[in-house]
Write a protein that holds these residues in place. Structure first.
Motif, PDB file in Angstrom:
ATOM      1  N   MET A  45     -20.958  12.002  -7.899  1.00 53.22           N
ATOM      2  CA  MET A  45     -19.675  12.280  -8.502  1.00 53.22           C
ATOM      3  C   MET A  45     -18.743  11.079  -8.400  1.00 53.22           C
ATOM      4  N   GLY A  46     -19.157  10.054  -7.661  1.00 54.94           N
ATOM      5  CA  GLY A  46     -18.343   8.854  -7.578  1.00 54.94           C
ATOM      6  C   GLY A  46     -17.192   8.920  -6.586  1.00 54.94           C
ATOM      7  N   ARG A  47     -17.177   9.899  -5.724  1.00 51.15           N
ATOM      8  CA  ARG A  47     -16.077  10.026  -4.757  1.00 51.15           C
ATOM      9  C   ARG A  47     -16.495   9.395  -3.429  1.00 51.15           C
ATOM     10  N   TRP A  48     -16.725   8.092  -3.473  1.00 57.27           N
ATOM     11  CA  TRP A  48     -17.277   7.373  -2.327  1.00 57.27           C
ATOM     12  C   TRP A  48     -16.318   7.329  -1.145  1.00 57.27           C
ATOM     13  N   GLU A  49     -15.037   7.159  -1.396  1.00 57.63           N
ATOM     14  CA  GLU A  49     -14.075   7.091  -0.278  1.00 57.63           C
ATOM     15  C   GLU A  49     -13.995   8.431   0.450  1.00 57.63           C
ATOM     16  N   ALA A  50     -14.023   9.537  -0.297  1.00 61.61           N
ATOM     17  CA  ALA A  50     -14.020  10.856   0.334  1.00 61.61           C
ATOM     18  C   ALA A  50     -15.302  11.063   1.127  1.00 61.61           C
ATOM     19  N   ALA A  51     -16.421  10.628   0.563  1.00 65.37           N
ATOM     20  CA  ALA A  51     -17.701  10.726   1.278  1.00 65.37           C
ATOM     21  C   ALA A  51     -17.649   9.919   2.565  1.00 65.37           C
ATOM     22  N   LEU A  52     -17.054   8.737   2.484  1.00 65.13           N
ATOM     23  CA  LEU A  52     -16.943   7.882   3.658  1.00 65.13           C
ATOM     24  C   LEU A  52     -16.126   8.568   4.756  1.00 65.13           C
ATOM     25  N   ASP A  53     -15.045   9.204   4.390  1.00 63.37           N
ATOM     26  CA  ASP A  53     -14.231   9.928   5.368  1.00 63.37           C
ATOM     27  C   ASP A  53     -15.042  11.022   6.053  1.00 63.37           C
ATOM     28  N   HIS A  54     -15.819  11.771   5.287  1.00 62.89           N
ATOM     29  CA  HIS A  54     -16.616  12.861   5.847  1.00 62.89           C
ATOM     30  C   HIS A  54     -17.718  12.337   6.771  1.00 62.89           C
ATOM     31  N   ILE A  55     -18.356  11.257   6.356  1.00 62.82           N
ATOM     32  CA  ILE A  55     -19.439  10.707   7.176  1.00 62.82           C
ATOM     33  C   ILE A  55     -18.878  10.103   8.459  1.00 62.82           C
ATOM     34  N   ARG A  56     -17.730   9.482   8.378  1.00 64.87           N
ATOM     35  CA  ARG A  56     -17.115   8.941   9.610  1.00 64.87           C
ATOM     36  C   ARG A  56     -16.747  10.078  10.570  1.00 64.87           C
ATOM     37  N   GLN A  57     -16.342  11.214  10.040  1.00 60.02           N
ATOM     38  CA  GLN A  57     -16.063  12.368  10.892  1.00 60.02           C
ATOM     39  C   GLN A  57     -17.357  12.842  11.563  1.00 60.02           C
ATOM     40  N   ALA A  58     -18.437  12.879  10.810  1.00 57.73           N
ATOM     41  CA  ALA A  58     -19.730  13.262  11.385  1.00 57.73           C
ATOM     42  C   ALA A  58     -20.144  12.265  12.470  1.00 57.73           C
ATOM     43  N   GLU A  59     -19.866  10.985  12.236  1.00 57.62           N
ATOM     44  CA  GLU A  59     -20.190   9.958  13.234  1.00 57.62           C
ATOM     45  C   GLU A  59     -19.391  10.176  14.516  1.00 57.62           C
ATOM     46  N   ARG A  60     -18.122  10.541  14.385  1.00 54.88           N
ATOM     47  CA  ARG A  60     -17.307  10.808  15.579  1.00 54.88           C
ATOM     48  C   ARG A  60     -17.867  11.986  16.373  1.00 54.88           C
ATOM     49  N   LEU A  61     -18.382  12.979  15.660  1.00 52.07           N
ATOM     50  CA  LEU A  61     -18.936  14.160  16.315  1.00 52.07           C
ATOM     51  C   LEU A  61     -20.293  13.892  16.957  1.00 52.07           C
ATOM     52  N   ASN A  62     -21.068  12.983  16.362  1.00 55.00           N
ATOM     53  CA  ASN A  62     -22.411  12.699  16.861  1.00 55.00           C
ATOM     54  C   ASN A  62     -22.715  11.211  16.691  1.00 55.00           C
ATOM     55  N   PRO A  63     -22.137  10.356  17.539  1.00 49.34           N
ATOM     56  CA  PRO A  63     -22.256   8.916  17.349  1.00 49.34           C
ATOM     57  C   PRO A  63     -23.664   8.347  17.565  1.00 49.34           C
ATOM     58  N   ARG A  64     -24.568   9.116  18.150  1.00 53.39           N
ATOM     59  CA  ARG A  64     -25.920   8.621  18.405  1.00 53.39           C
ATOM     60  C   ARG A  64     -26.940   9.144  17.389  1.00 53.39           C
ATOM     61  N   SER A  65     -26.463   9.714  16.296  1.00 58.25           N
ATOM     62  CA  SER A  65     -27.361  10.228  15.265  1.00 58.25           C
ATOM     63  C   SER A  65     -27.749   9.100  14.309  1.00 58.25           C
ATOM     64  N   VAL A  66     -29.018   8.766  14.303  1.00 60.07           N
ATOM     65  CA  VAL A  66     -29.497   7.723  13.396  1.00 60.07           C
ATOM     66  C   VAL A  66     -29.361   8.195  11.946  1.00 60.07           C
ATOM     67  N   GLY A  67     -29.533   9.488  11.708  1.00 57.61           N
ATOM     68  CA  GLY A  67     -29.375  10.023  10.349  1.00 57.61           C
ATOM     69  C   GLY A  67     -27.966   9.851   9.822  1.00 57.61           C
ATOM     70  N   VAL A  68     -26.984  10.136  10.665  1.00 55.54           N
ATOM     71  CA  VAL A  68     -25.583   9.963  10.263  1.00 55.54           C
ATOM     72  C   VAL A  68     -25.294   8.484  10.023  1.00 55.54           C
ATOM     73  N   LEU A  69     -25.792   7.635  10.908  1.00 50.84           N
ATOM     74  CA  LEU A  69     -25.574   6.195  10.724  1.00 50.84           C
ATOM     75  C   LEU A  69     -26.244   5.701   9.447  1.00 50.84           C
ATOM     76  N   GLY A  70     -27.408   6.247   9.125  1.00 51.14           N
ATOM     77  CA  GLY A  70     -28.076   5.879   7.878  1.00 51.14           C
ATOM     78  C   GLY A  70     -27.254   6.281   6.664  1.00 51.14           C
ATOM     79  N   SER A  71     -26.696   7.480   6.697  1.00 54.05           N
ATOM     80  CA  SER A  71     -25.842   7.930   5.589  1.00 54.05           C
ATOM     81  C   SER A  71     -24.589   7.071   5.470  1.00 54.05           C
TER      82      SER A  71
END
Length: 76
Positions: free
Chosen positions: A1-27
């Motif tokens: 959908m092209g909403r990359w900045e919104a996606a980035l915000d969501h993924i950074r939130q996931a990273e804060r919740l689980n900073p050792r997840s390789v899957g989250v870091l990959g996303s």
């Protein structure tokens, strides 16, 4: 959908919740690659590789950061 900045915000939130997840870091790395934020993506790949050094998709993403900058020597 092209909403990359919104996606980035969501993924950074996931990273804060689980900073050792390789899957989250990959996303996060993929999203940063799509945004052409290559140095940031490379740093995220480095963190992912410190957790899983043999992770082939993460190695590929790191290589893509160099290719995006036209740096063929480091991509090798």
């Amino acid at each position: 959908m092209g909403r990359w900045e919104a996606a980035l915000d969501h993924i950074r939130q996931a990273e804060r919740l689980n900073p050792r997840s390789v899957g989250v870091l990959g996303s996060l790395a993929v999203t940063l690659l799509h945004l052409r934020r290559y140095p940031e993506a490379r740093e995220v790949c480095g963190r992912g590789l410190s957790l899983a050094p043999a992770n082939v998709p993460m190695i590929s993403r790191k290589t893509q950061t160099f290719l995006g900058e036209g740096n063929l020597a480091d991509a090798r």
